[in-house]
Design an enzyme around this catalytic site. Structure first.
Site, PDB file in Angstrom:
ATOM      1  N   ARG A  54       3.678  55.318  48.903  1.00 38.53           N
ATOM      2  CA  ARG A  54       2.442  56.006  48.526  1.00 38.53           C
ATOM      3  C   ARG A  54       2.440  56.486  47.083  1.00 38.53           C
ATOM      4  O   ARG A  54       1.463  56.286  46.355  1.00 38.53           O
ATOM      5  CB  ARG A  54       2.255  57.302  49.338  1.00 38.53           C
ATOM      6  CG  ARG A  54       1.916  57.269  50.676  1.00 38.53           C
ATOM      7  CD  ARG A  54       2.624  58.344  51.506  1.00 38.53           C
ATOM      8  NE  ARG A  54       3.947  57.815  51.832  1.00 38.53           N
ATOM      9  CZ  ARG A  54       4.191  57.084  52.891  1.00 38.53           C
ATOM     10  NH1 ARG A  54       3.263  56.865  53.773  1.00 38.53           N
ATOM     11  NH2 ARG A  54       5.384  56.575  53.100  1.00 38.53           N
ATOM     12  N   THR A  55       3.515  57.149  46.690  1.00 33.55           N
ATOM     13  CA  THR A  55       3.519  57.785  45.376  1.00 33.55           C
ATOM     14  C   THR A  55       3.413  56.727  44.291  1.00 33.55           C
ATOM     15  O   THR A  55       2.608  56.842  43.368  1.00 33.55           O
ATOM     16  CB  THR A  55       4.804  58.634  45.207  1.00 33.55           C
ATOM     17  OG1 THR A  55       4.894  59.531  46.312  1.00 33.55           O
ATOM     18  CG2 THR A  55       4.779  59.421  43.920  1.00 33.55           C
ATOM     19  N   LYS A  82      22.837  46.839  35.708  1.00 33.63           N
ATOM     20  CA  LYS A  82      23.872  46.309  34.802  1.00 33.63           C
ATOM     21  C   LYS A  82      24.614  47.441  34.096  1.00 33.63           C
ATOM     22  O   LYS A  82      25.288  47.225  33.094  1.00 33.63           O
ATOM     23  CB  LYS A  82      23.244  45.401  33.742  1.00 33.63           C
ATOM     24  CG  LYS A  82      22.520  44.184  34.290  1.00 33.63           C
ATOM     25  CD  LYS A  82      21.983  43.356  33.131  1.00 33.63           C
ATOM     26  CE  LYS A  82      21.032  42.274  33.586  1.00 33.63           C
ATOM     27  NZ  LYS A  82      20.322  41.677  32.436  1.00 33.63           N
ATOM     28  N   ARG A 104      10.584  59.030  39.201  1.00 32.78           N
ATOM     29  CA  ARG A 104      11.216  59.453  40.461  1.00 32.78           C
ATOM     30  C   ARG A 104      12.698  59.131  40.359  1.00 32.78           C
ATOM     31  O   ARG A 104      13.081  58.002  40.035  1.00 32.78           O
ATOM     32  CB  ARG A 104      10.600  58.743  41.660  1.00 32.78           C
ATOM     33  CG  ARG A 104      11.415  58.979  42.918  1.00 32.78           C
ATOM     34  CD  ARG A 104      10.754  58.539  44.169  1.00 32.78           C
ATOM     35  NE  ARG A 104       9.647  59.400  44.526  1.00 32.78           N
ATOM     36  CZ  ARG A 104       9.038  59.375  45.715  1.00 32.78           C
ATOM     37  NH1 ARG A 104       9.433  58.529  46.628  1.00 32.78           N
ATOM     38  NH2 ARG A 104       8.037  60.185  45.962  1.00 32.78           N
ATOM     39  N   HIS A 132       8.276  67.943  43.859  1.00 33.66           N
ATOM     40  CA  HIS A 132       7.383  66.782  43.931  1.00 33.66           C
ATOM     41  C   HIS A 132       5.967  67.331  43.704  1.00 33.66           C
ATOM     42  O   HIS A 132       5.168  67.421  44.629  1.00 33.66           O
ATOM     43  CB  HIS A 132       7.535  66.128  45.307  1.00 33.66           C
ATOM     44  CG  HIS A 132       6.893  64.793  45.459  1.00 33.66           C
ATOM     45  ND1 HIS A 132       6.108  64.216  44.488  1.00 33.66           N
ATOM     46  CD2 HIS A 132       6.928  63.909  46.490  1.00 33.66           C
ATOM     47  CE1 HIS A 132       5.693  63.036  44.925  1.00 33.66           C
ATOM     48  NE2 HIS A 132       6.171  62.827  46.130  1.00 33.66           N
TER      49      HIS A 132
HETATM   50  C1  NCD Z   1       8.179  62.315  50.161  1.00 36.90           C
HETATM   51  C2  NCD Z   1       9.220  62.154  49.084  1.00 36.90           C
HETATM   52  O1  NCD Z   1       9.597  61.045  48.723  1.00 36.90           O
HETATM   53  O2  NCD Z   1       9.617  63.189  48.599  1.00 36.90           O
HETATM   54  N1  NCD Z   1       7.300  61.273  50.296  1.00 36.90           N
HETATM   55  C3  NCD Z   1       6.217  61.189  49.476  1.00 36.90           C
HETATM   56  O3  NCD Z   1       6.331  61.138  48.276  1.00 36.90           O
HETATM   57  N2  NCD Z   1       5.017  61.231  50.058  1.00 36.90           N
HETATM   58  C4  NCD Z   1       8.671  62.856  51.431  1.00 36.90           C
HETATM   59  C5  NCD Z   1       9.760  62.152  52.171  1.00 36.90           C
HETATM   60  O4  NCD Z   1      10.319  61.169  51.720  1.00 36.90           O
HETATM   61  O5  NCD Z   1      10.057  62.633  53.261  1.00 36.90           O
END
Ligand code: NCD
Length: 295
Positions: A54-55, A82, A104, A132
């Protein structure tokens, strides 16, 4: 705004201004308007060093809908395999022409570090167990669209709170917005020191909340799911009947059906899970626009 790596520095007015802009962006998306020009000529780099559905997709689309060029680095196939360091990867992406970086990474503080190295605006798309912030923003937007005023609402976050960056950002947002928050989970998964009410008994809070926010157990961070967890904290049909009329169920995804949530609850009219996903694109448009204004 120079970077969006944490919810904590924003006051209520700043947070709600982003939400309002997100609501406006959502209207634009629903009308299928052509992409805007807010980020025309700018390049957004999505750097994902941890898995994401999703993100990542929603940052990609959000940047495109603002007219940006989008480049996406998948760590599985990049030169980090690498042995290239994160710093060298960031300097490379910046030299290629990234104006805004979305990051991320499994390490806490990685997004702030990337902002220092690149000298560019950075969005934290999840740094380890730390924060997040765009998830919290899209969650606030989802609650705002459902209930309008957030003040005085009552919310419970349930599950593996100690390992959840989503919970950390959400706790910061909820205290800024004066939502009455209760943390629910086994003692090893609720933060030892917190200003919020803590309980280990989910059934006690079900009739009291407007928003039941469920979390995935973070097995990749060492947490273990067992039958006892499912029995005590899994939300199925029977538990859902004890919620107030009008109460909603939220979850950041990915959901583990049959663990923290049953099929029936995930797919019920109370569930705002797909509404949260839908708000991910406009909420991230609002953030990228705010950051782009400084580039
Ligand atoms: C979350 C994450 O990656 O922090 N997912 C997201 O971004 N919607 C939550 C999770 O992984 O449980």
């Amino acid at each position: 705004m120079k970077r969006f790596t944490s919810v904590a520095p924003l006051d209520a007015a700043e947070l709600l201004a982003l939400v309002e802009r997100g609501v406006e962006m959502r209207r634009r998306l629903e009308l299928h308007e052509p992409a805007g020009h807010e980020l025309a000529g700018r390049t957004v780099a999505n750097l994902f060093f941890e898995p994401s559905t999703r993100t990542r997709l929603s940052f990609d689309l959000a940047a495109q809908r603002l007219g940006a060029n989008v480049i996406t680095l998948d760590s599985e196939v990049s030169s980090t395999t690498k042995g290239e360091s994160l710093r060298d990867t960031v300097l490379t992406v910046t030299a290629i022409g990234a104006d805004i970086l979305v990051v991320r990474h499994r390490e806490e503080g990685a997004a702030d570090q990337v902002a220092e190295w690149s000298g560019r605006p950075v969005v934290n798309a999840g740094d380890g167990t730390n924060e997040h912030p765009t998830q919290a923003l899209l969650d606030v937007m989802t609650i705002h669209r459902k209930f309008q005023d957030l003040r005085g609402l009552s919310m419970a976050i349930v599950g593996d709170i100690a390992h959840s960056r989503v919970a950390n950002s959400l706790m910061a947002a909820m205290s800024t917005l004066e939502v009455d928050l209760t943390l629910v989970g086994p003692s090893e998964w609720v933060p030892p020191e917190t200003s919020f009410t803590v309980t280990h008994d989910l059934d006690e809070v079900l009739p009291m909340v407007d928003i039941l926010y469920l979390l995935r157990v973070q097995t990749e961070r060492g947490s273990v799911v067992d039958d006892r967890y499912i029995e005590r904290y899994g939300v199925g049909r029977e538990r859902a009947t004890r919620l107030r009329e009008g109460a909603v169920v939220m979850h950041p995804g990915p959901i583990n059906r049959g663990v923290e949530i049953s099929d029936e609850v995930a797919d019920s009219p109370r569930s705002l899970i797909l509404e949260q996903v839908a708000n991910g694109v406009p909420a991230r448009m609002a953030v990228l626009e705010a950051l782009g204004a400084g580039t």
